[in-house]
Scaffold this motif. Sequence first.
Motif, PDB file in Angstrom:
ATOM      1  N   UNK A   1      -3.256 -27.675 -49.161  1.00  0.00           N
ATOM      2  CA  UNK A   1      -2.113 -28.419 -48.609  1.00  0.00           C
ATOM      3  C   UNK A   1      -2.025 -28.233 -47.107  1.00  0.00           C
ATOM      4  N   UNK A   2      -2.243 -27.009 -46.648  1.00  0.00           N
ATOM      5  CA  UNK A   2      -2.178 -26.756 -45.204  1.00  0.00           C
ATOM      6  C   UNK A   2      -3.254 -27.568 -44.494  1.00  0.00           C
ATOM      7  N   UNK A   3      -4.458 -27.569 -45.057  1.00  0.00           N
ATOM      8  CA  UNK A   3      -5.540 -28.347 -44.428  1.00  0.00           C
ATOM      9  C   UNK A   3      -5.176 -29.816 -44.381  1.00  0.00           C
ATOM     10  N   UNK A   4      -4.630 -30.310 -45.488  1.00  0.00           N
ATOM     11  CA  UNK A   4      -4.276 -31.736 -45.552  1.00  0.00           C
ATOM     12  C   UNK A   4      -3.235 -32.054 -44.489  1.00  0.00           C
ATOM     13  N   UNK A   5      -2.234 -31.185 -44.377  1.00  0.00           N
ATOM     14  CA  UNK A   5      -1.200 -31.427 -43.366  1.00  0.00           C
ATOM     15  C   UNK A   5      -1.804 -31.489 -41.984  1.00  0.00           C
ATOM     16  N   UNK A   6      -2.658 -30.523 -41.662  1.00  0.00           N
ATOM     17  CA  UNK A   6      -3.146 -30.440 -40.290  1.00  0.00           C
ATOM     18  C   UNK A   6      -4.046 -31.623 -39.974  1.00  0.00           C
ATOM     19  N   UNK A   7      -4.911 -31.969 -40.931  1.00  0.00           N
ATOM     20  CA  UNK A   7      -5.787 -33.119 -40.675  1.00  0.00           C
ATOM     21  C   UNK A   7      -4.960 -34.389 -40.513  1.00  0.00           C
ATOM     22  N   UNK A   8      -3.966 -34.551 -41.389  1.00  0.00           N
ATOM     23  CA  UNK A   8      -3.117 -35.743 -41.288  1.00  0.00           C
ATOM     24  C   UNK A   8      -2.399 -35.812 -39.955  1.00  0.00           C
ATOM     25  N   UNK A   9      -1.834 -34.682 -39.532  1.00  0.00           N
ATOM     26  CA  UNK A   9      -1.103 -34.667 -38.264  1.00  0.00           C
ATOM     27  C   UNK A   9      -2.022 -34.999 -37.103  1.00  0.00           C
ATOM     28  N   UNK A  10      -3.185 -34.356 -37.114  1.00  0.00           N
ATOM     29  CA  UNK A  10      -4.109 -34.606 -36.010  1.00  0.00           C
ATOM     30  C   UNK A  10      -4.555 -36.066 -35.996  1.00  0.00           C
ATOM     31  N   UNK A  11      -4.748 -36.628 -37.178  1.00  0.00           N
ATOM     32  CA  UNK A  11      -5.129 -38.042 -37.220  1.00  0.00           C
ATOM     33  C   UNK A  11      -4.032 -38.905 -36.635  1.00  0.00           C
ATOM     34  N   UNK A  12      -2.798 -38.601 -37.021  1.00  0.00           N
ATOM     35  CA  UNK A  12      -1.678 -39.403 -36.521  1.00  0.00           C
ATOM     36  C   UNK A  12      -1.646 -39.370 -35.005  1.00  0.00           C
ATOM     37  N   UNK A  13      -1.778 -38.186 -34.445  1.00  0.00           N
ATOM     38  CA  UNK A  13      -1.686 -38.065 -32.985  1.00  0.00           C
ATOM     39  C   UNK A  13      -2.902 -38.676 -32.312  1.00  0.00           C
ATOM     40  N   UNK A  14      -4.048 -38.360 -32.855  1.00  0.00           N
ATOM     41  CA  UNK A  14      -5.311 -38.795 -32.264  1.00  0.00           C
ATOM     42  C   UNK A  14      -5.402 -40.321 -32.210  1.00  0.00           C
ATOM     43  N   UNK A  15      -5.144 -40.953 -33.362  1.00  0.00           N
ATOM     44  CA  UNK A  15      -5.270 -42.407 -33.404  1.00  0.00           C
ATOM     45  C   UNK A  15      -4.219 -43.062 -32.523  1.00  0.00           C
TER      46      UNK A  15
END
Lengths: 688, 99
Positions: free
Chosen positions: A285-299
């Motif tokens: 879950x932690x990995x999913x959160x971090x990847x999702x957040x980074x994707x949101x910001x990055x894109x």
Amino acid sequence: MYYLILFLPLLSAVIAGLGGRFIGTKGAGIITTICIMITSLFSWIAFYEVGINMSPVYIPLWKWINVGTYLDMSLGLMYDSLTVTMLILVTTVSSLVHLYSISYMDGDPHLPRFMSYLSLFTFSMVMLVTADSYLLCVWGWESVGICSYLLINFWYTRIQANKSAIKAMVMNRVGDMTLFLGMFAIFVVFNTLDYSTIFSSTYKLSDYTIIFFNYEIHALTLISILLFLGAVGKSAQLGLHTWLPDAMEGPTPVSALIHAATMVTAGVFLLIRSSPIIEYAPKALVIITIVGTLTALFAASIGLVQNDIKKVIAYSTCSQLGYMVLACGLSNYNVALFHLFTHGFFKALLFLGAGSVIHAMGDEQDMRKLGGLIKRIPYTYSMMLIGSLSLMGFPFLAGFYSKDAILELAYGKYTIDGTFAHLLGTLAAGMTAYYSIRLIYMTFLSDTNGSQMNYKNSHESPWQMTLPLFILSIGSIFFGYIFKDAIIGIGSPFLGNAIFIKPNLNGGDVFIDAEHIDIFTKWIPVIISISGALLSLIIYHFNFVYNILVNIFITDNFINNFIRKVYTFLNNKWHIDQIYNNFIARPLLNFGHNTTYKTFDRGWIEIFGPFGISKSISYITKNFSALQSGFIYNYAFTIFLSVTLYITFINSNIDLSLSTYFINYLNLLLTLILIRFVFTFLPVNKSI
Amino acid sequence: MVEQYLILGFVLFILGTLGIVVNRKNIIVMLMSLELMLLSINFVLILGSAILDNISGQIFAFYILVVAAAESAIGLSILVAYYRVRGTISVKFINLLRG
């Protein structure tokens, strides 16, 4: 009716694909659209029955694979509230896209093929969401990937479309591979692939470990991470996202269908569907959160400076998918589903609106060559504005209810990843507002920048294109409010058993906590969004950008250099494509050519394989036959030497048992060969 | 005493062998070397017959004499035939049957 929801799109795909010659372009458009519209209608009825009346439907079809008691796979359709929520999104957007395509693709000679692909795509997606097992789900998953290939590559004469389609397919395959691994891991752990069996037994297996690559790993964490990596490919999360913007090479309705409502949502859907597994894997879950957040910001940060109208929306899709994955990572699957739902509507609206703009302006996609279209196509402008405001989470539009809920929940979750998600998510929300308004401004409000002919010919689209925009705008405005209580209302029984959220025993329910955040914190995303929007208006309206650009390219000081570098960095998508090409794709191609092809296939195998052996044998035999020089004295010498050696070796051992005899004989033979090679270096008069 | 005779026979044999191997000029020398080898073998056979007090060695020696005579006769006639064909009997040029 439940059968028809699945099979009507297939029927329409078959009719348009195989019978396109007989029913013609117009007929294909009408038949497929009507079929999908009926599907859509049935989906809404199913939504009423299954979702509102809370009566999930399970339809067993037939046995698929049956290997004794070991693997007993049956095909079945499962309509629970999650499925029907996805269904109304998919089929509604799909039917509108079908209607839209009739006009948008008007004049294209391959319209029946296009319609067939669209319908096939819808069928695959419906298969994906109605599947009752991972195997069937993966079937739909792969099928969706193939259809995306066909659709992106619809204009197959364009090399860029070919390359984009291949890229989309290959990058999806990378994720699919891990999805397969995840599926295999599920089978190893649970011995079945049926949802019902798996999800009812996860809690028993929360301490189960399996061996993976010689490491003992917590089974559910492994499964979750592998499934998530599959979702990363399909949902264009950070790492495997580069195919999504490139997939804009397809026709615009395709973008609306694939990249708004259906394909990219499949990854998030998989996460939501797998919630009972993922909930028992906190690390995942932690990995999913971090990847999702980074994707949101990055894109979102890339979306700030893109100039292609479709690419901006594509990056916005990528960013919003990041939000959904983030919500999944914070174990708020219902919120992710809700955002998925509303996002499907307003992103389809934005894409179709962009299509309308492109249609009006003679296929011009560069926003720098648009501008001032508010006078020419006010209807499209209103629709795009609704979509953009909804996307940036303007209060009381659909995006507000879903996106701000995600940010609130991120704040309400008192963990490091929750705070991380909240901070970066809020920042990304500001960026979202910035590029949304930037798109609106550069396309509609600014001075006219295109060629005069384009403006002369620009016109509002026909009703087949405007009606879908209208319906989607209704969705973008009202669906957030209408479905809010059902999907994310506190204590709402709507989703029932479709998702599973593990009760938080340590610190209260996140959902309740999020409701009690103080009002200022709750307003932060809206404030930041509006200020981002205002910033973009100010920058573009008062020609700040122009002045800055002039400053950048004329004066040459440290700050300008820095800004220019940042701009280039973002405009080049963080150089991720270059990194992939230079450090992954090209080395792999080189490896394929140099190592596997030149060294192994044409190298070692040629030397030690049949060809090499035959060649070396003929070489050796040629040398050996050259031993027969024809000169008598050479023969005599060879005989003399051989006899001497023979006598020497035989007489050296008294014990003449068979094995020693054999060994001696071998020794003799080797010695002879050695002598032969000595001979090759001696000058032998071979010719007369 | 016996060893010395034996060594003589051996040396003669080796000389004959080397005469064939080393000789690159004349095929008649080769035939002579062949005769020398047979002679040395005869010598050793007779020596053995004398030492072991056994007649069969000498019988073999006679046989070998006959065979050697026949062999040299045939060999020389082949040589003459060959000379008629090729016009030379130089060993250097007898390599038509190469491998």
